[in-house]
Design a protein around this motif. Sequence first.
Motif, PDB file in Angstrom:
ATOM      1  N   ILE A   1       5.832   3.951   2.655  1.00 41.59           N
ATOM      2  CA  ILE A   1       5.068   4.805   1.736  1.00 41.59           C
ATOM      3  C   ILE A   1       5.956   5.271   0.576  1.00 41.59           C
ATOM      4  O   ILE A   1       7.114   5.643   0.762  1.00 41.59           O
ATOM      5  CB  ILE A   1       4.521   6.037   2.486  1.00 41.59           C
ATOM      6  CG1 ILE A   1       3.382   5.616   3.408  1.00 41.59           C
ATOM      7  CG2 ILE A   1       4.016   7.099   1.521  1.00 41.59           C
ATOM      8  CD1 ILE A   1       2.941   6.724   4.337  1.00 41.59           C
ATOM      9  N   ASP A   2       5.398   5.258  -0.620  1.00 38.70           N
ATOM     10  CA  ASP A   2       6.084   5.804  -1.791  1.00 38.70           C
ATOM     11  C   ASP A   2       5.791   7.305  -1.836  1.00 38.70           C
ATOM     12  O   ASP A   2       4.681   7.718  -2.177  1.00 38.70           O
ATOM     13  CB  ASP A   2       5.578   5.114  -3.058  1.00 38.70           C
ATOM     14  CG  ASP A   2       6.398   5.464  -4.291  1.00 38.70           C
ATOM     15  OD1 ASP A   2       6.891   6.609  -4.361  1.00 38.70           O
ATOM     16  OD2 ASP A   2       6.523   4.612  -5.192  1.00 38.70           O
ATOM     17  N   VAL A   3       6.785   8.109  -1.498  1.00 37.25           N
ATOM     18  CA  VAL A   3       6.593   9.556  -1.381  1.00 37.25           C
ATOM     19  C   VAL A   3       6.220  10.180  -2.720  1.00 37.25           C
ATOM     20  O   VAL A   3       5.479  11.159  -2.778  1.00 37.25           O
ATOM     21  CB  VAL A   3       7.866  10.215  -0.802  1.00 37.25           C
ATOM     22  CG1 VAL A   3       7.700  11.729  -0.718  1.00 37.25           C
ATOM     23  CG2 VAL A   3       8.181   9.649   0.569  1.00 37.25           C
ATOM     24  N   ARG A   4       6.698   9.625  -3.808  1.00 40.75           N
ATOM     25  CA  ARG A   4       6.392  10.183  -5.130  1.00 40.75           C
ATOM     26  C   ARG A   4       4.897  10.100  -5.415  1.00 40.75           C
ATOM     27  O   ARG A   4       4.299  11.050  -5.935  1.00 40.75           O
ATOM     28  CB  ARG A   4       7.195   9.458  -6.203  1.00 40.75           C
ATOM     29  CG  ARG A   4       8.706   9.664  -6.110  1.00 40.75           C
ATOM     30  CD  ARG A   4       9.443   8.698  -7.018  1.00 40.75           C
ATOM     31  NE  ARG A   4       9.180   7.310  -6.640  1.00 40.75           N
ATOM     32  CZ  ARG A   4       9.666   6.256  -7.301  1.00 40.75           C
ATOM     33  NH1 ARG A   4      10.426   6.441  -8.368  1.00 40.75           N
ATOM     34  NH2 ARG A   4       9.387   5.035  -6.885  1.00 40.75           N
TER      35      ARG A   4
ATOM     36  N   ALA B   1       0.564   4.918  -3.190  1.00 46.10           N
ATOM     37  CA  ALA B   1       1.608   5.213  -2.207  1.00 46.10           C
ATOM     38  C   ALA B   1       1.626   4.175  -1.092  1.00 46.10           C
ATOM     39  O   ALA B   1       2.677   3.909  -0.495  1.00 46.10           O
ATOM     40  CB  ALA B   1       1.402   6.605  -1.630  1.00 46.10           C
ATOM     41  N   ALA B   2       0.449   3.592  -0.813  1.00 47.44           N
ATOM     42  CA  ALA B   2       0.341   2.575   0.231  1.00 47.44           C
ATOM     43  C   ALA B   2       0.530   1.162  -0.309  1.00 47.44           C
ATOM     44  O   ALA B   2       0.368   0.184   0.433  1.00 47.44           O
ATOM     45  CB  ALA B   2      -1.026   2.683   0.909  1.00 47.44           C
ATOM     46  N   GLY B   3       0.864   1.036  -1.588  1.00 45.55           N
ATOM     47  CA  GLY B   3       1.113  -0.277  -2.171  1.00 45.55           C
ATOM     48  C   GLY B   3      -0.104  -0.971  -2.720  1.00 45.55           C
ATOM     49  O   GLY B   3      -0.057  -2.165  -3.039  1.00 45.55           O
ATOM     50  N   VAL B   4      -1.219  -0.243  -2.863  1.00 46.61           N
ATOM     51  CA  VAL B   4      -2.453  -0.813  -3.407  1.00 46.61           C
ATOM     52  C   VAL B   4      -2.471  -0.581  -4.917  1.00 46.61           C
ATOM     53  O   VAL B   4      -2.184   0.526  -5.379  1.00 46.61           O
ATOM     54  CB  VAL B   4      -3.699  -0.166  -2.765  1.00 46.61           C
ATOM     55  CG1 VAL B   4      -4.976  -0.744  -3.357  1.00 46.61           C
ATOM     56  CG2 VAL B   4      -3.666  -0.365  -1.255  1.00 46.61           C
TER      57      VAL B   4
ATOM     58  N   PRO C   1     -10.918   3.180 -12.360  1.00 44.53           N
ATOM     59  CA  PRO C   1     -12.378   3.028 -12.304  1.00 44.53           C
ATOM     60  C   PRO C   1     -12.863   2.383 -11.016  1.00 44.53           C
ATOM     61  O   PRO C   1     -13.891   2.778 -10.462  1.00 44.53           O
ATOM     62  CB  PRO C   1     -12.684   2.146 -13.523  1.00 44.53           C
ATOM     63  CG  PRO C   1     -11.569   2.422 -14.477  1.00 44.53           C
ATOM     64  CD  PRO C   1     -10.367   2.608 -13.603  1.00 44.53           C
ATOM     65  N   ALA C   2     -12.118   1.392 -10.510  1.00 45.02           N
ATOM     66  CA  ALA C   2     -12.511   0.753  -9.252  1.00 45.02           C
ATOM     67  C   ALA C   2     -12.419   1.730  -8.093  1.00 45.02           C
ATOM     68  O   ALA C   2     -13.284   1.751  -7.204  1.00 45.02           O
ATOM     69  CB  ALA C   2     -11.639  -0.472  -8.998  1.00 45.02           C
ATOM     70  N   MET C   3     -11.377   2.568  -8.090  1.00 43.69           N
ATOM     71  CA  MET C   3     -11.237   3.550  -7.013  1.00 43.69           C
ATOM     72  C   MET C   3     -12.318   4.614  -7.093  1.00 43.69           C
ATOM     73  O   MET C   3     -12.884   5.020  -6.067  1.00 43.69           O
ATOM     74  CB  MET C   3      -9.847   4.196  -7.070  1.00 43.69           C
ATOM     75  CG  MET C   3      -9.575   5.166  -5.919  1.00 43.69           C
ATOM     76  SD  MET C   3      -9.723   4.382  -4.286  1.00 43.69           S
ATOM     77  CE  MET C   3      -8.194   3.441  -4.240  1.00 43.69           C
TER      78      MET C   3
ATOM     79  N   LEU D   1     -13.106  -4.880  -2.032  1.00 41.72           N
ATOM     80  CA  LEU D   1     -12.319  -5.033  -3.264  1.00 41.72           C
ATOM     81  C   LEU D   1     -11.025  -5.801  -3.037  1.00 41.72           C
ATOM     82  O   LEU D   1     -10.171  -5.861  -3.927  1.00 41.72           O
ATOM     83  CB  LEU D   1     -12.014  -3.648  -3.849  1.00 41.72           C
ATOM     84  CG  LEU D   1     -13.231  -2.802  -4.230  1.00 41.72           C
ATOM     85  CD1 LEU D   1     -12.801  -1.445  -4.753  1.00 41.72           C
ATOM     86  CD2 LEU D   1     -14.097  -3.515  -5.258  1.00 41.72           C
ATOM     87  N   GLY D   2     -10.858  -6.354  -1.843  1.00 38.34           N
ATOM     88  CA  GLY D   2      -9.706  -7.203  -1.569  1.00 38.34           C
ATOM     89  C   GLY D   2      -8.484  -6.496  -1.013  1.00 38.34           C
ATOM     90  O   GLY D   2      -7.403  -7.093  -0.958  1.00 38.34           O
ATOM     91  N   VAL D   3      -8.623  -5.241  -0.587  1.00 42.70           N
ATOM     92  CA  VAL D   3      -7.487  -4.494  -0.031  1.00 42.70           C
ATOM     93  C   VAL D   3      -7.342  -4.821   1.442  1.00 42.70           C
ATOM     94  O   VAL D   3      -8.335  -4.845   2.190  1.00 42.70           O
ATOM     95  CB  VAL D   3      -7.683  -2.977  -0.228  1.00 42.70           C
ATOM     96  CG1 VAL D   3      -6.538  -2.194   0.391  1.00 42.70           C
ATOM     97  CG2 VAL D   3      -7.813  -2.659  -1.714  1.00 42.70           C
ATOM     98  N   ALA D   4      -6.113  -5.065   1.895  1.00 39.77           N
ATOM     99  CA  ALA D   4      -5.854  -5.397   3.295  1.00 39.77           C
ATOM    100  C   ALA D   4      -6.202  -4.213   4.191  1.00 39.77           C
ATOM    101  O   ALA D   4      -6.044  -3.056   3.783  1.00 39.77           O
ATOM    102  CB  ALA D   4      -4.389  -5.776   3.483  1.00 39.77           C
ATOM    103  N   PRO D   5      -6.671  -4.463   5.437  1.00 43.54           N
ATOM    104  CA  PRO D   5      -7.076  -3.368   6.330  1.00 43.54           C
ATOM    105  C   PRO D   5      -5.991  -2.329   6.562  1.00 43.54           C
ATOM    106  O   PRO D   5      -6.273  -1.127   6.589  1.00 43.54           O
ATOM    107  CB  PRO D   5      -7.446  -4.088   7.630  1.00 43.54           C
ATOM    108  CG  PRO D   5      -7.806  -5.471   7.215  1.00 43.54           C
ATOM    109  CD  PRO D   5      -6.933  -5.782   6.048  1.00 43.54           C
ATOM    110  N   GLU D   6      -4.731  -2.785   6.742  1.00 45.23           N
ATOM    111  CA  GLU D   6      -3.661  -1.826   7.012  1.00 45.23           C
ATOM    112  C   GLU D   6      -3.400  -0.931   5.801  1.00 45.23           C
ATOM    113  O   GLU D   6      -3.142   0.273   5.948  1.00 45.23           O
ATOM    114  CB  GLU D   6      -2.378  -2.537   7.444  1.00 45.23           C
ATOM    115  CG  GLU D   6      -1.770  -3.470   6.416  1.00 45.23           C
ATOM    116  CD  GLU D   6      -2.325  -4.880   6.451  1.00 45.23           C
ATOM    117  OE1 GLU D   6      -1.712  -5.768   5.836  1.00 45.23           O
ATOM    118  OE2 GLU D   6      -3.388  -5.090   7.086  1.00 45.23           O
ATOM    119  N   GLN D   7      -3.501  -1.490   4.581  1.00 49.68           N
ATOM    120  CA  GLN D   7      -3.284  -0.681   3.387  1.00 49.68           C
ATOM    121  C   GLN D   7      -4.451   0.288   3.163  1.00 49.68           C
ATOM    122  O   GLN D   7      -4.243   1.436   2.755  1.00 49.68           O
ATOM    123  CB  GLN D   7      -3.121  -1.581   2.166  1.00 49.68           C
ATOM    124  CG  GLN D   7      -1.820  -2.358   2.150  1.00 49.68           C
ATOM    125  CD  GLN D   7      -1.702  -3.222   0.909  1.00 49.68           C
ATOM    126  OE1 GLN D   7      -2.625  -3.952   0.558  1.00 49.68           O
ATOM    127  NE2 GLN D   7      -0.561  -3.141   0.235  1.00 49.68           N
TER     128      GLN D   7
END
Length: 285
Positions: free
Chosen positions: A23-26, A201-204, A209-211, A245-251
């Motif tokens: 995770i990116d803490v920032r 933070a999870a690399g997505v 707008p999509a979010m 939207l193509g995001v992996a389940p873990e992310q």
Amino acid sequence: MGLLALVIWYADPAKLARELAAIDVRWFAAAVLASVVSNVFSAARWAAIARGLGMTAPLGAATRMYFRGMTMNVLLPGATVSGDLLRGYQLAQQQGNPLLRSGLSVLLDRLSGLWILCAASLVALLGALAIGLVGTGKEIWAYLAGLVVALALPWLPLPVERAENARRQAVQSGGPILRAVWLSVLVQIFSAMALWCCAFAAGVTLSYPAMLAAAAPIFIMGALPLGWGGFGARELGAVVVLGVLGVAPEQATVTGLLYGFSAVLQGVAAAPLFAIREGGEQPRS
């Protein structure tokens, strides 16, 4: 907890653990900040609706009540229901307002937020479709139709006379909900921003707008009274919606978890507010 276990199993515990470790803490700190701003606007919206119903609801007191409610959401099951019940009770006890009307203000606050959330997601989805940020599969069109139906619901007459009168009062020009629309818009802008930062933070790397377009079902699932703090239902919604939207389940799971963790942190930080006695509260014997 069963839903959360199912999502973790589906996402693969090993992959999920690696994502949590990376995770990116920032970005998570930015998500917490955006969530705090969103909740302050939420408290302001609730106070405005309560005043529109003729009640006493100072902004400072309403903000403290709202964040106490977040603490209760962490402590008790029922997602946002526990905190909402406490908010209505506090508004009546501490500010001398009628209990039923205080509860109505909380209900209208939630309904206003959900309606504007669906409207914001619809506008964002149409914009994302127009500029090609999302595809045009069957799931997208079904989601689009669902948002349109959700937006139409407040304008449909109710069969019970008292409920219909309350509906008309709430949505009429100058009514408590419409006067607080601009606050609801700000709430959803910053809530979606918090979710967006959690995703980063999870690399997505989804666009904002999509979010925002995807936010409605994720937040609605998180608000369902199925557990503590929305955990489980929110992550399930994130896996399904972000998966389109193509995001992996873990992310997607980590994105939902981080959003929940930000609420937990705010609930814990707000716990000392229970030591503050409001001006209208009667001393305990």
